[in-house]
Write a protein that holds these residues in place. Structure first.
Motif, PDB file in Angstrom:
ATOM      1  N   LEU A 259       0.827  -1.202   0.000  1.00 12.38           N
ATOM      2  CA  LEU A 259       0.000   0.000   0.000  1.00 12.38           C
ATOM      3  C   LEU A 259       0.863   1.255   0.000  1.00 12.38           C
ATOM      4  O   LEU A 259       0.609   2.221  -0.713  1.00 12.38           O
ATOM      5  CB  LEU A 259      -0.923  -0.016   1.227  1.00 12.38           C
ATOM      6  N   GLY A 260       1.933   1.240   0.800  1.00 14.71           N
ATOM      7  CA  GLY A 260       2.795   2.408   0.883  1.00 14.71           C
ATOM      8  C   GLY A 260       3.659   2.572  -0.354  1.00 14.71           C
ATOM      9  O   GLY A 260       3.852   3.680  -0.841  1.00 14.71           O
ATOM     10  N   GLY A 261       4.180   1.486  -0.844  1.00 12.35           N
ATOM     11  CA  GLY A 261       5.050   1.529  -2.016  1.00 12.35           C
ATOM     12  C   GLY A 261       6.250   0.625  -1.838  1.00 12.35           C
ATOM     13  O   GLY A 261       7.123   0.930  -1.028  1.00 12.35           O
ATOM     14  N   ILE A 262       6.266  -0.479  -2.592  1.00 15.57           N
ATOM     15  CA  ILE A 262       7.373  -1.433  -2.518  1.00 15.57           C
ATOM     16  C   ILE A 262       8.638  -0.762  -3.046  1.00 15.57           C
ATOM     17  O   ILE A 262       8.607  -0.084  -4.061  1.00 15.57           O
ATOM     18  CB  ILE A 262       7.053  -2.687  -3.362  1.00 15.57           C
ATOM     19  N   GLY A 263       9.735  -0.941  -2.332  1.00 16.19           N
ATOM     20  CA  GLY A 263      11.008  -0.429  -2.823  1.00 16.19           C
ATOM     21  C   GLY A 263      11.200   1.061  -2.628  1.00 16.19           C
ATOM     22  O   GLY A 263      12.065   1.656  -3.255  1.00 16.19           O
ATOM     23  N   THR A 264      10.402   1.694  -1.775  1.00 17.57           N
ATOM     24  CA  THR A 264      10.657   3.081  -1.396  1.00 17.57           C
ATOM     25  C   THR A 264      10.990   3.091   0.098  1.00 17.57           C
ATOM     26  O   THR A 264      10.559   2.204   0.829  1.00 17.57           O
ATOM     27  CB  THR A 264       9.419   3.967  -1.629  1.00 17.57           C
ATOM     28  N   PHE A 304      -2.939  -0.287  -8.526  1.00 19.84           N
ATOM     29  CA  PHE A 304      -2.191   0.646  -7.693  1.00 19.84           C
ATOM     30  C   PHE A 304      -0.898   0.002  -7.233  1.00 19.84           C
ATOM     31  O   PHE A 304      -0.535   0.059  -6.076  1.00 19.84           O
ATOM     32  CB  PHE A 304      -3.080   0.983  -6.481  1.00 19.84           C
ATOM     33  N   ARG A 305      -0.208  -0.643  -8.202  1.00 16.65           N
ATOM     34  CA  ARG A 305       0.919  -1.483  -7.793  1.00 16.65           C
ATOM     35  C   ARG A 305       2.096  -0.697  -7.238  1.00 16.65           C
ATOM     36  O   ARG A 305       2.928  -1.228  -6.535  1.00 16.65           O
ATOM     37  CB  ARG A 305       1.378  -2.349  -8.965  1.00 16.65           C
ATOM     38  N   ARG A 306       2.206   0.588  -7.595  1.00 19.81           N
ATOM     39  CA  ARG A 306       3.349   1.355  -7.105  1.00 19.81           C
ATOM     40  C   ARG A 306       3.151   1.798  -5.662  1.00 19.81           C
ATOM     41  O   ARG A 306       4.084   2.247  -5.021  1.00 19.81           O
ATOM     42  CB  ARG A 306       3.571   2.575  -7.990  1.00 19.81           C
ATOM     43  N   GLY A 307       1.927   1.731  -5.171  1.00 21.45           N
ATOM     44  CA  GLY A 307       1.652   2.181  -3.813  1.00 21.45           C
ATOM     45  C   GLY A 307       1.593   3.699  -3.740  1.00 21.45           C
ATOM     46  O   GLY A 307       1.862   4.390  -4.717  1.00 21.45           O
ATOM     47  N   ILE A 308       1.218   4.206  -2.578  1.00 21.07           N
ATOM     48  CA  ILE A 308       0.993   5.653  -2.439  1.00 21.07           C
ATOM     49  C   ILE A 308       2.276   6.442  -2.690  1.00 21.07           C
ATOM     50  O   ILE A 308       2.328   7.327  -3.541  1.00 21.07           O
ATOM     51  CB  ILE A 308       0.431   5.959  -1.030  1.00 21.07           C
ATOM     52  N   VAL A 309       3.323   6.094  -1.950  1.00 23.39           N
ATOM     53  CA  VAL A 309       4.572   6.851  -2.083  1.00 23.39           C
ATOM     54  C   VAL A 309       5.195   6.621  -3.457  1.00 23.39           C
ATOM     55  O   VAL A 309       5.684   7.562  -4.104  1.00 23.39           O
ATOM     56  CB  VAL A 309       5.548   6.456  -0.959  1.00 23.39           C
ATOM     57  N   GLY A 310       5.120   5.380  -3.932  1.00 19.73           N
ATOM     58  CA  GLY A 310       5.649   5.087  -5.255  1.00 19.73           C
ATOM     59  C   GLY A 310       4.949   5.895  -6.332  1.00 19.73           C
ATOM     60  O   GLY A 310       5.561   6.381  -7.272  1.00 19.73           O
ATOM     61  N   GLU A 311       3.647   6.071  -6.163  1.00 19.67           N
ATOM     62  CA  GLU A 311       2.848   6.846  -7.118  1.00 19.67           C
ATOM     63  C   GLU A 311       3.251   8.325  -7.079  1.00 19.67           C
ATOM     64  O   GLU A 311       3.397   8.968  -8.119  1.00 19.67           O
ATOM     65  CB  GLU A 311       1.363   6.680  -6.764  1.00 19.67           C
ATOM     66  N   ILE A 312       3.463   8.829  -5.870  1.00 23.91           N
ATOM     67  CA  ILE A 312       3.891  10.229  -5.731  1.00 23.91           C
ATOM     68  C   ILE A 312       5.243  10.429  -6.412  1.00 23.91           C
ATOM     69  O   ILE A 312       5.450  11.391  -7.162  1.00 23.91           O
ATOM     70  CB  ILE A 312       3.965  10.621  -4.235  1.00 23.91           C
ATOM     71  N   TYR A 313       6.156   9.505  -6.173  1.00 24.71           N
ATOM     72  CA  TYR A 313       7.468   9.584  -6.814  1.00 24.71           C
ATOM     73  C   TYR A 313       7.320   9.600  -8.328  1.00 24.71           C
ATOM     74  O   TYR A 313       7.925  10.401  -9.027  1.00 24.71           O
ATOM     75  CB  TYR A 313       8.332   8.388  -6.395  1.00 24.71           C
ATOM     76  N   ALA A 314       6.497   8.648  -8.825  1.00 24.96           N
ATOM     77  CA  ALA A 314       6.373   8.495 -10.269  1.00 24.96           C
ATOM     78  C   ALA A 314       5.737   9.729 -10.914  1.00 24.96           C
ATOM     79  O   ALA A 314       6.126  10.135 -12.001  1.00 24.96           O
ATOM     80  CB  ALA A 314       5.549   7.249 -10.580  1.00 24.96           C
ATOM     81  N   ARG A 315       4.775  10.365 -10.225  1.00 23.14           N
ATOM     82  CA  ARG A 315       4.052  11.496 -10.816  1.00 23.14           C
ATOM     83  C   ARG A 315       4.815  12.801 -10.719  1.00 23.14           C
ATOM     84  O   ARG A 315       4.878  13.572 -11.661  1.00 23.14           O
ATOM     85  CB  ARG A 315       2.703  11.671 -10.105  1.00 23.14           C
ATOM     86  N   TRP A 316       5.376  13.070  -9.509  1.00 23.57           N
ATOM     87  CA  TRP A 316       5.930  14.413  -9.294  1.00 23.57           C
ATOM     88  C   TRP A 316       7.444  14.462  -9.161  1.00 23.57           C
ATOM     89  O   TRP A 316       8.060  15.445  -9.500  1.00 23.57           O
ATOM     90  CB  TRP A 316       5.293  15.040  -8.044  1.00 23.57           C
TER      91      TRP A 316
END
Lengths: 328, 295
Positions: A259-264, A304-316
């Motif tokens: 949920l948070g982000g694998i690998g972050t 939502f495989r990147r997770g929340i933090v992973g998604e933030i990283y990927a977008r911004w």
């Protein structure tokens, strides 16, 4: 050239942003017990450390362990037993829990790394279930009741941990040390080799790394840190029970990380906070926790495989941070 | 009274029978896992939940609609298989191109939801399911007393296992299946509808789990937890056998069930652990599993 410097500037800016956020988060955690129920924050911190330890293996080595509850709950038992039966001080008991979990990690890891991918996950799950059955039957765990009434004691014989604030800042200190250790491991040359195993195991082998040894060391480190979190939790809550060694607990830590982000670095902390918070909310609402957990699992995997933090990283943040390897 | 190794023959054979029954379920479930894994490359964590679903559907058919055991034996696998097909179409089919670990995680979530729903409505206590009248009672074999239903379970599971094995090894559909396992793109190029094959395979695996569930209903209590306790043992069985061969999965299932039964006779405390211990030993001596071909 100019584009490259632009990238470098943006990377530096995002690094500054990250550092600022980390400082802010630490300040928030120092202030938290004055506003929120300290036990609740301590629970979050224990699970956050657990999830980060788990992520060291899944996120940075690419190994999905389905049996990390054994190390978390096992360490809680060792720690609680040392305090209650032998009268050990908390710091020694926590150390024992951590070392014990590392020893278990050595055994489980040694067996599990003999197979890859999906088999690895099934073996860790089976070994953890074996440990669960052992805990159900072994006399020292006190069966269904668990080890209860564990005294918090005095840290180094001086600091009285039965005072909530003392306990809180001790937990916060252990949490920060644990996270710092994981951060150091991940960004060391050793961590780079782990990542190369995650990306392409065969290539890592062909480059001359004894992949199995690296995997085993990573597994033991992850188990030890998960144990640290579990032992800490036993001191905070003053008990150790079967709940912490069940396969559901292994699933929970996977969910936090996913949920948070694998690998972050930050993802598992965020995930742990959310899952613990959600469970607290649901506990009073009557809606079954397992259904909610299961649904989040399915949604995360599907969209939502990147997770929340992973998604933030990927977008911004990715255009700056990840760009250096991509287009530059 | 006759004794074997200092144990009365009756008790000895009784535990062996219990082991054989457990082994029948291990075999049927690990068979389904192997069939699904062979083609979809997904470890179906929801297999235990589908097994539980099968038992529960049977139980609900009986309680609410008065539909008995024999019709349920047909209806339940159909219902669970259909459920599997829906799951595959809606979700699993989106996960084939990514790391197989996500398939494991998705089905884990699915298992939690299925189990959670039944726990919410029916609690955790077991519900008894009566043995069908035709198979009630038992037969005296001279050396032991065999409850008829348990004998039927052993026979039925053998039929199911051999039938599935024949379906996959000896029929045209099975040959498509095996070919698609080796090289899906090539099989697709020959005009075989591979996505449909994947859907049907998951449906078949789910139906097998449902069938095992309804067979198990009169033996064990029908409870929301019956699947999750079992699935982890079945995973160990699958690690021991290796998922490379259907026959391997079946044989390993029966063998480990019997080993568990034997342990109950000689050292009951370890009967929960023995399958895992065997798994550890096999990993040390033969990491690829007894019948494994994979690296």
């Amino acid at each position: 050239m100019s584009e490259a410097t632009l990238h470098a500037e943006r990377a530096a800016a995002s690094l500054r942003l990250e550092r600022g956020l980390v400082v802010l988060a630490i300040l928030a955690l120092i202030a938290a017990p004055f506003f929120v129920y300290p036990i609740f924050v301590m629970k979050m911190l224990c699970f956050a450390l657990f999830a980060c330890a788990f992520n060291l293996l899944l996120g940075y080595t690419g190994l999905l362990s389905f049996g990390h509850a054994a190390f978390f709950g096992g360490a809680a038992y060792f720690c609680a037993y040392a305090v209650k039966a032998w009268g050990w001080p908390p710091e020694a008991a926590i150390l024992l829990g951590t070392v014990g979990a590392a020893g278990m990690g050595l055994v489980v890891g040694f067996l599990a790394i003999r197979r890859q991918g999906i088999y690895f996950s099934m073996i860790t799950l089976a070994m953890a279930q074996m440990f669960y059955f052992f805990c159900v039957q072994a006399p020292f765990t006190e069966g269904e009741d668990g080890i209860q009434g564990v005294a918090r004691g005095h840290l180094f014989g001086v600091v009285d941990l039965s005072i909530a604030m003392n306990m809180y800042f001790f937990v916060l200190a252990v949490f920060l040390i644990g996270i710092f250790a994981i951060w150091r491991i991940v960004n060391s040359p050793f961590g780079m080799i782990l990542r190369s195993i995650r990306e392409n195991e065969n290539r890592a082998i062909s480059l001359g790394y004894s992949v199995d040894r690296y995997k085993l060391v990573a597994f033991v480190m992850s188990a030890a840190l998960a144990g640290l979190a579990g032992a800490l939790k036993a001191i905070v809550f003053q008990f150790a029970t079967l709940t912490d060694v069940t396969w559901q607990m292994s699933g929970e830590v996977i969910l936090m990380t996913l949920l948070g982000g694998i690998g972050t670095m930050v993802g598992p902390v965020v995930g742990a906070g959310l899952v613990v918070g959600l469970e607290n909310t649901l506990a009073t609402s009557g809606f079954p926790v397992t259904i909610a957990t299961g649904l989040i699992f399915m949604i995360c995997v599907l969209i939502f495989r990147r997770g929340i933090v992973g998604e933030i990283y990927a977008r911004w943040l990715a255009p700056a941070a990840g760009g250096e390897g991509g287009k530059g | 009274m006759t004794m074997i190794f200092g144990i009365p023959v009756q008790a000895f054979l009784g535990q062996l029978l219990v082991g054989l029954i457990n082994g029948s379920f291990y075999a049927m479930l690990s068979l389904g896992l192997a069939v699904i894994f062979g083609l979809l490359r997904i470890i179906n964590f929801a297999h235990g939940a589908l097994y539980m679903l099968g038992a529960f559907i049977g139980y609900l058919l009986l309680v609410h609609l008065g539909i008995g055991y024999w019709p349920a034996l047909v209806l339940v696998p159909l219902a669970v298989g259909l459920f599997g097909i829906v799951v595959e179409r809606l979700a699993l089919s989106r996960l084939y191109r990514i790391d197989p670990l996500y398939g494991l995680l998705f089905t884990f979530g699915l298992a939690l939801v299925i189990e959670g729903v039944f726990r919410f409505y029916y609690g955790v206590s077991g519900n008894p399911y009566a043995v069908p009248p035709l198979l009630a009672g038992g037969t005296n074999l001279g050396f032991m007393f065999l409850p008829n239903y348990r004998g039927w379970v052993v026979v039925a599971s053998l039929i199911v296992c051999i039938g599935t094995w024949l379906l996959i090894e000896k029929t045209r559909l099975g040959s498509y299946l095996r070919a698609a396992t080796e090289n899906p793109e090539l099989v697709q190029a020959f005009g075989v509808n591979v996505p449909l094959l994947l859907t049907l395979t998951y449906g078949l695996g789910a139906a097998l789990a449902g069938l095992a569930g309804i067979l198990a209903a009169p033996v064990y209590q029908v409870s929301p937890l019956m699947g999750s306790d079992l699935i982890i043992v079945v995973f160990a069985v699958v690690v021991v056998g290796g998922m490379g061969s259907i026959l391997g999965a079946i044989v390993t299932g029966y063998m480990l069930g019997l080993a568990e039964g034997l342990t109950k006779v000689f050292y009951p405390e370890a009967s929960n652990l023995v399958v895992f211990v065997i798994m550890a030993i096999v990993l040390l001596l033969r990491p690829a599993g007894l019948f494994g071909r994979d690296a």
